[in-house]
Motif scaffolding. Structure first.
Motif, mmCIF file in Angstrom:
data_model
loop_
_atom_site.group_PDB
_atom_site.id
_atom_site.type_symbol
_atom_site.label_atom_id
_atom_site.label_comp_id
_atom_site.label_asym_id
_atom_site.label_seq_id
_atom_site.Cartn_x
_atom_site.Cartn_y
_atom_site.Cartn_z
ATOM 1 N N THR A 180 3.213 -8.680 -6.827
ATOM 2 C CA THR A 180 2.138 -9.520 -6.302
ATOM 3 C C THR A 180 2.532 -10.242 -5.020
ATOM 4 O OG1 THR A 180 2.857 -11.306 -7.777
ATOM 5 C CG2 THR A 180 1.081 -9.880 -8.562
ATOM 6 N N ALA A 181 3.827 -10.255 -4.684
ATOM 7 C CA ALA A 181 4.282 -10.869 -3.431
ATOM 8 C C ALA A 181 4.890 -9.830 -2.490
ATOM 9 C CB ALA A 181 5.298 -11.970 -3.723
ATOM 10 N N PHE A 182 4.649 -8.557 -2.723
ATOM 11 C CA PHE A 182 5.187 -7.487 -1.878
ATOM 12 C C PHE A 182 4.490 -7.509 -0.527
ATOM 13 C CE2 PHE A 182 5.307 -3.048 -0.381
ATOM 14 C CZ PHE A 182 6.646 -2.734 -0.528
ATOM 15 N N PHE A 183 5.181 -7.941 0.507
ATOM 16 C CA PHE A 183 4.614 -8.029 1.858
ATOM 17 C C PHE A 183 3.224 -8.677 1.838
ATOM 18 C CE2 PHE A 183 7.875 -4.839 2.379
ATOM 19 C CZ PHE A 183 8.404 -5.127 3.640
ATOM 20 N N GLY A 184 3.130 -9.830 1.183
ATOM 21 C CA GLY A 184 1.879 -10.578 1.203
ATOM 22 C C GLY A 184 0.932 -10.270 0.072
ATOM 23 N N GLY A 185 1.288 -9.333 -0.817
ATOM 24 C CA GLY A 185 0.431 -9.052 -1.953
ATOM 25 C C GLY A 185 0.345 -7.572 -2.257
ATOM 26 N N ASN A 186 -0.240 -7.240 -3.418
ATOM 27 C CA ASN A 186 -0.316 -5.844 -3.844
ATOM 28 C C ASN A 186 -1.729 -5.270 -3.774
ATOM 29 O OD1 ASN A 186 -1.487 -7.179 -5.973
ATOM 30 N ND2 ASN A 186 -0.053 -6.463 -7.547
ATOM 31 N N SER A 187 -2.665 -6.001 -3.186
ATOM 32 C CA SER A 187 -4.032 -5.506 -3.050
ATOM 33 C C SER A 187 -4.131 -4.551 -1.866
ATOM 34 C CB SER A 187 -5.006 -6.668 -2.854
ATOM 35 O OG SER A 187 -4.767 -7.297 -1.598
ATOM 36 N N VAL A 188 -5.225 -3.806 -1.811
ATOM 37 C CA VAL A 188 -5.451 -2.903 -0.681
ATOM 38 C C VAL A 188 -5.546 -3.706 0.614
ATOM 39 C CG1 VAL A 188 -7.035 -1.230 0.347
ATOM 40 C CG2 VAL A 188 -6.580 -1.167 -2.113
ATOM 41 N N SER A 189 -6.268 -4.826 0.584
ATOM 42 C CA SER A 189 -6.421 -5.632 1.800
ATOM 43 C C SER A 189 -5.092 -6.218 2.258
ATOM 44 C CB SER A 189 -7.441 -6.744 1.571
ATOM 45 O OG SER A 189 -7.032 -7.613 0.525
ATOM 46 N N LYS A 200 7.950 12.097 9.686
ATOM 47 C CA LYS A 200 8.474 13.394 9.271
ATOM 48 C C LYS A 200 7.369 14.322 8.781
ATOM 49 C CE LYS A 200 11.308 16.577 7.648
ATOM 50 N NZ LYS A 200 12.114 17.460 8.536
ATOM 51 N N PHE A 201 6.473 13.786 7.948
ATOM 52 C CA PHE A 201 5.490 14.630 7.280
ATOM 53 C C PHE A 201 4.084 14.530 7.879
ATOM 54 C CE2 PHE A 201 8.789 13.775 4.013
ATOM 55 C CZ PHE A 201 9.256 15.075 3.895
ATOM 56 N N GLY A 202 3.948 13.860 9.036
ATOM 57 C CA GLY A 202 2.656 13.772 9.691
ATOM 58 C C GLY A 202 1.623 13.026 8.873
ATOM 59 N N ILE A 203 2.047 11.934 8.228
ATOM 60 C CA ILE A 203 1.172 11.164 7.346
ATOM 61 C C ILE A 203 0.538 10.023 8.131
ATOM 62 C CG2 ILE A 203 1.107 9.689 5.294
ATOM 63 C CD1 ILE A 203 3.490 11.341 4.227
ATOM 64 N N THR A 204 -0.779 9.959 8.142
ATOM 65 C CA THR A 204 -1.482 8.879 8.811
ATOM 66 C C THR A 204 -1.208 7.561 8.101
ATOM 67 O OG1 THR A 204 -3.229 10.434 9.405
ATOM 68 C CG2 THR A 204 -3.735 8.098 9.635
ATOM 69 N N VAL A 205 -0.952 6.519 8.865
ATOM 70 C CA VAL A 205 -0.632 5.218 8.277
ATOM 71 C C VAL A 205 -1.927 4.499 7.924
ATOM 72 C CG1 VAL A 205 0.588 3.035 8.582
ATOM 73 C CG2 VAL A 205 1.501 5.130 9.615
ATOM 74 N N ASN A 206 -2.413 4.729 6.710
ATOM 75 C CA ASN A 206 -3.564 4.000 6.190
ATOM 76 C C ASN A 206 -3.445 3.918 4.677
ATOM 77 O OD1 ASN A 206 -4.758 6.355 4.953
ATOM 78 N ND2 ASN A 206 -5.627 6.932 6.938
ATOM 79 N N SER A 207 -4.370 3.189 4.045
ATOM 80 C CA SER A 207 -4.253 2.934 2.604
ATOM 81 C C SER A 207 -4.740 4.091 1.743
ATOM 82 C CB SER A 207 -5.009 1.649 2.231
ATOM 83 O OG SER A 207 -6.361 1.728 2.646
ATOM 84 N N ASN A 208 -5.154 5.187 2.344
ATOM 85 C CA ASN A 208 -5.384 6.412 1.585
ATOM 86 C C ASN A 208 -4.116 7.241 1.479
ATOM 87 O OD1 ASN A 208 -8.091 6.181 0.860
ATOM 88 N ND2 ASN A 208 -8.800 6.989 2.828
ATOM 89 N N LYS A 209 -3.208 7.042 2.420
ATOM 90 C CA LYS A 209 -2.011 7.876 2.506
ATOM 91 C C LYS A 209 -0.748 7.144 2.061
ATOM 92 C CE LYS A 209 -3.938 11.577 4.245
ATOM 93 N NZ LYS A 209 -3.891 12.879 3.571
ATOM 94 N N VAL A 210 -0.663 5.854 2.330
ATOM 95 C CA VAL A 210 0.448 5.020 1.854
ATOM 96 C C VAL A 210 -0.132 4.145 0.751
ATOM 97 C CG1 VAL A 210 2.183 3.294 2.459
ATOM 98 C CG2 VAL A 210 1.514 5.041 4.140
ATOM 99 N N VAL A 211 0.297 4.391 -0.491
ATOM 100 C CA VAL A 211 -0.386 3.794 -1.639
ATOM 101 C C VAL A 211 0.568 2.965 -2.492
ATOM 102 C CG1 VAL A 211 -2.069 5.684 -1.677
ATOM 103 C CG2 VAL A 211 -0.044 5.802 -3.149
ATOM 104 N N TYR A 212 -0.014 1.993 -3.202
ATOM 105 C CA TYR A 212 0.725 1.153 -4.148
ATOM 106 C C TYR A 212 0.369 1.597 -5.576
ATOM 107 C CZ TYR A 212 1.541 -2.315 -0.376
ATOM 108 O OH TYR A 212 1.927 -2.962 0.771
ATOM 109 N N HIS A 213 1.343 1.503 -6.467
ATOM 110 C CA HIS A 213 1.120 1.853 -7.879
ATOM 111 C C HIS A 213 0.026 0.983 -8.502
ATOM 112 C CE1 HIS A 213 3.248 2.991 -11.934
ATOM 113 N NE2 HIS A 213 2.012 3.438 -11.863
ATOM 114 N N HIS A 214 -0.071 -0.251 -8.058
ATOM 115 C CA HIS A 214 -1.042 -1.209 -8.596
ATOM 116 C C HIS A 214 -2.480 -0.712 -8.505
ATOM 117 C CE1 HIS A 214 -3.016 -4.991 -9.460
ATOM 118 N NE2 HIS A 214 -3.554 -5.046 -8.249
#
Length: 330
Positions: free
Chosen positions: A171-180, A135-149
């Motif tokens: 910590t178990a959200f889709f395999g973990g809450n880290s950037v990697s 909808k908003f033309g957001i690139t799917v990467n970890s700069n644009k889709v972010v976790y509160h952690h």
């Protein structure tokens, strides 16, 4: 879809159709992922979605002193979605990173050993994130889709979870809450939903400029004058919202690329869209290194410049400044 207590409940297919047709004046650049922690799965029944959402709103307003529920959307274990705060409003979810964001609260405690996310819930979170990016033309990467952690709770600085951070979205959200973990386990699922390719996010060629609303509430009208009717079904733009300008007429700005949606330009300030080009860019409380550091940005993050002084750029109304040389103007 059903509505109660001012919230609308829908399934993911309904959401995908609804969001694709929704008109939003505010410029949105980021998607935030959260978990509620409490309420958790134990709080949910097949029929109490609205009551749970109202309980969160009551807490946010009464205890936190916020104007409304903090998040734009809440996802539930059965895959349902409830609307929350208007998308025209900035969320109250990540200190220092709420501007130009949309906030998703995923109901549950997704720390290791707690709630095990249902298949229906997983499907909704993936498809909802994909729908918002589309909808908003957001690139799917970890700069644009972010976790509160990834953000320091006190300063708002992005430190990727190294100091004074919540575990949110778990910590178990889709395999973990880290950037990697996000890049390995969550974002590929979102990209796959979008036919396997990240969405490019170029600035549309027909945008003349960006402006920021500098009044509490700015009506959106069907023509370039104060006598034109307010646009039906579209809420006013609010203080601080960044709007896209596609046409200028007699001091009025058309803020939709396809509709006759106009605002009075005298209630806005021109801003400039820019991208961080440094690996880490310190944010300070004033235009100089003598001012305290109040946060940081990562390379590739986007900001809007609202003022400039002696080689420094102001990127927020609440006195947040960065060194101009580390910004690439779009």
């Amino acid at each position: 879809m059903t509505t109660k207590f001012g919230f609308t409940k829908m399934n993911i297919a309904e959401f995908e159709s609804w969001i694709s047709n929704l008109r939003v004046a505010r410029t949105i650049l980021y998607v935030q992922e959260h978990h509620t922690w409490n309420p958790s799965y134990a709080s949910c029944t097949p029929t109490n979605h609205f009551e749970v959402q109202r309980g969160m709103k009551t807490y946010h307003v009464s205890n936190n002193g916020w104007m409304d529920i903090g998040q734009h959307f809440t996802t539930f274990p059965d895959g349902s979605i409830l609307t929350g705060r208007s998308l025209e409003q900035t969320p109250a979810c990540i200190l220092g990173f709420n501007s130009n964001s949309v906030c998703i609260e995923n109901l549950g405690n997704f720390d290791t050993g707690k709630d095990v996310m249902t298949t229906a819930h997983k499907d909704t979170i993936i498809r909802m994130t994909a729908a918002l990016c589309k909808k908003f033309g957001i690139t799917v990467n970890s700069n644009k889709v972010v976790y509160h952690h990834w953000f320091n709770l006190t300063t708002g600085e992005r430190n990727n979870g190294t100091k004074n951070n919540k575990t949110c979205p778990g910590t178990a959200f889709f395999g973990g809450n880290s950037v990697s973990a996000c890049e390995q386990h969550f974002l590929p699922l979102v990209s796959a939903t979008l036919s396997g390719a990240p969405i490019p996010a170029p600035v549309p060629a027909n945008i003349l400029k960006y402006v920021s609303v500098n009044t509490d509430s700015l009506n959106i009208r069907t023509g370039a004058n104060a006598q034109s009717a307010k646009v039906s079904g579209v809420l006013p733009a609010v203080l601080g919202s960044v709007l896209r300008v596609f046409e200028v007429k007699n001091g009025w700005y058309r803020i939709s690329g396809s509709q006759q949606h106009w605002v009075n330009g005298s209630y806005t300030l021109d801003v400039t869209r820019a991208t961080v080009n440094a690996t880490t860019l310190n944010v300070r409380s004033g235009p100089g290194t003598s001012f305290p550091k109040v946060g940081s940005f990562m390379k590739g993050q986007e900001v809007f410049i609202i003022d400039e002084q002696q080689g420094w750029s102001k990127i927020s109304a609440d006195n947040k400044w960065v060194k101009k040389e580390f910004l690439d103007v779009s």
